[in-house]
Design a protein around this motif. Sequence first.
Motif, short mmCIF file in Angstrom:
data_model
loop_
_atom_site.label_atom_id
_atom_site.label_comp_id
_atom_site.label_asym_id
_atom_site.label_seq_id
_atom_site.Cartn_x
_atom_site.Cartn_y
_atom_site.Cartn_z
N GLU A 284 -24.17 27.13 -11.85
CA GLU A 284 -25.33 26.72 -11.04
C GLU A 284 -24.95 25.76 -9.91
OE1 GLU A 284 -29.86 24.98 -11.66
OE2 GLU A 284 -28.44 25.04 -13.34
N TYR B 151 -22.36 25.61 -8.17
CA TYR B 151 -21.50 26.25 -7.17
C TYR B 151 -22.17 27.43 -6.47
CZ TYR B 151 -18.23 23.63 -10.04
OH TYR B 151 -17.59 22.63 -10.75
N LEU B 152 -23.39 27.73 -6.83
CA LEU B 152 -24.07 28.89 -6.25
C LEU B 152 -25.00 28.46 -5.14
CD1 LEU B 152 -25.02 31.00 -9.40
CD2 LEU B 152 -23.13 31.39 -7.80
N ASP B 153 -25.21 29.38 -4.24
CA ASP B 153 -26.19 29.15 -3.19
C ASP B 153 -27.56 29.02 -3.82
OD1 ASP B 153 -28.25 30.20 -1.13
OD2 ASP B 153 -26.45 29.78 0.07
N PRO B 154 -28.37 28.09 -3.37
CA PRO B 154 -29.72 27.94 -3.98
C PRO B 154 -30.51 29.22 -4.03
CG PRO B 154 -29.23 26.09 -2.53
CD PRO B 154 -28.11 27.08 -2.34
N ARG B 155 -30.25 30.14 -3.10
CA ARG B 155 -30.99 31.40 -3.11
C ARG B 155 -30.61 32.29 -4.30
NH1 ARG B 155 -29.55 33.34 2.86
NH2 ARG B 155 -27.57 32.51 2.10
N ALA B 156 -29.50 32.00 -4.95
CA ALA B 156 -29.07 32.80 -6.12
C ALA B 156 -29.49 32.18 -7.44
CB ALA B 156 -27.55 32.99 -6.11
N HIS B 157 -30.15 31.02 -7.36
CA HIS B 157 -30.54 30.36 -8.61
C HIS B 157 -31.54 31.20 -9.41
CE1 HIS B 157 -29.24 26.01 -7.28
NE2 HIS B 157 -28.22 26.86 -7.45
#
Length: 478
Positions: A266, A268-274
């Motif tokens: 979480e 390390y991911l782009d917020p759009r991939a949450h």
Amino acid sequence: MTRRLLYSYLGLALLVLAGLEIPLGYLYARGETSRFSQTVERDATMLAEVTEENIEEGNTTELPALIGDYTARTGGQVIVVDRTGVVLAASGSAVPTGTDLSAEPDIATALNNRPATGTRTDTGGGDVLYATQPGASGTTIRGALRLTYPMTMVTDRVHRVWLALALAGASILAAVALVAFTLARWITRPLRTLHRATTQLADGHLTNPPDATTGPPELRELAATFTHTATRLHQLLDAQQAFAGEASHQLKTPLTALRLRLENFEPYLDPRAHDSLDEAVGEVERLARMVHGLLALARLENTATTPEPTDLDAVLADRAAMWEPLAAEQHVALAVTGTTAGWVWAIPGALEQIIDNLVANALRVAPPGTTLTLTRAPGAELHVIDQGPGMPQADRERAFDRFWRASDSHHDGTGLGLPIVRHLVRASGGEVTLHRAPGGGLDARVRLQPASPASAFGGRRSATRGSSRSGRAAATAR
């Protein structure tokens, strides 16, 4: 089966005896009557010749002594008439001397030089056999003689023979019954042991295998085959249970690790991939619950347990107290209604899991501000009623299928809660059905078998097991 075999043997023996003894008795009766009739005719002929000689010589005074001696020796009654039918002498006092008997048919026939034989009824009302012979020399008729014997002399002998045949038949039937009982017990012994073995196997164990050393060869082979099959079945069940335990341990660890790894992504991911990450974590959690549900259902199906009396009111109160805080968190009221249900038959721990699964399913669809009602109805019936969207008839018919989920379902259930409930209810001797609740929602009805108060002490232990199993049941249902 022993009784049926015994009856069949006795019926066959009785049929054979009847086919032999009845014709034998009938032939003996006919032969005895024929022999008796021939003897009477022969004696009547001989006496008629002697009396004819006495009448011809005019020695009629010797006739009473002659016929009296015959009567004393044989018991037959003799009447001698002259050629006009007048009685010259008669044994006994039934017919006095000088009586005219010419009108009687047998006397008239004999006076016409023709013998007459038959049966008639005497003055005492009994049947007698008579033989009337003419006393003649050529065509010269000098008189006639009638010889009579009571038919009881024949019937008594016939009855004694029938009695002897009946006693012989009864003795033979007794001997056949003894042999048949011994044979039937020998034949059915493997079946009795096989029946006990199948009963034990149905309860989940086989402590006494069927006897494969006695009885007919076919039944010995059947008993041996059954023992082999039962042993193989136990091996397969043990292997399946071992697999369930190992799979539970082996699958739990990688699923937990997979969830932790996904959660660690979480930062390390782009917020759009949450959102996608949350869905993936949810699917992993759902997979874990599905694995637990499958293993729980497999353990239930592999375990044969005898129902015990269980206090439904105590279990219901305990589970309602446990679920009430969870329902309050979802702003759903939990109410217990209905009269006292008493004791019911259920396998140990089944009621707790049934109630937990049904309540968990109901809370999953219950809107905030509604009431979840647990109602006890007459006839050992429990209702779990929610005020959710309900189910159409087609969905209610398929709701107990494994992994089935309604097409419009938006919750993360595994589709195993209701199959577990149905298995537990049926194993307890009851039935569970789904119905439309009044005013909307779903009414899950569980009908169990009432237990007698005399056996209720055995259920007290079952009623207290809910606490240790409620967590597992609720997790399985969710």
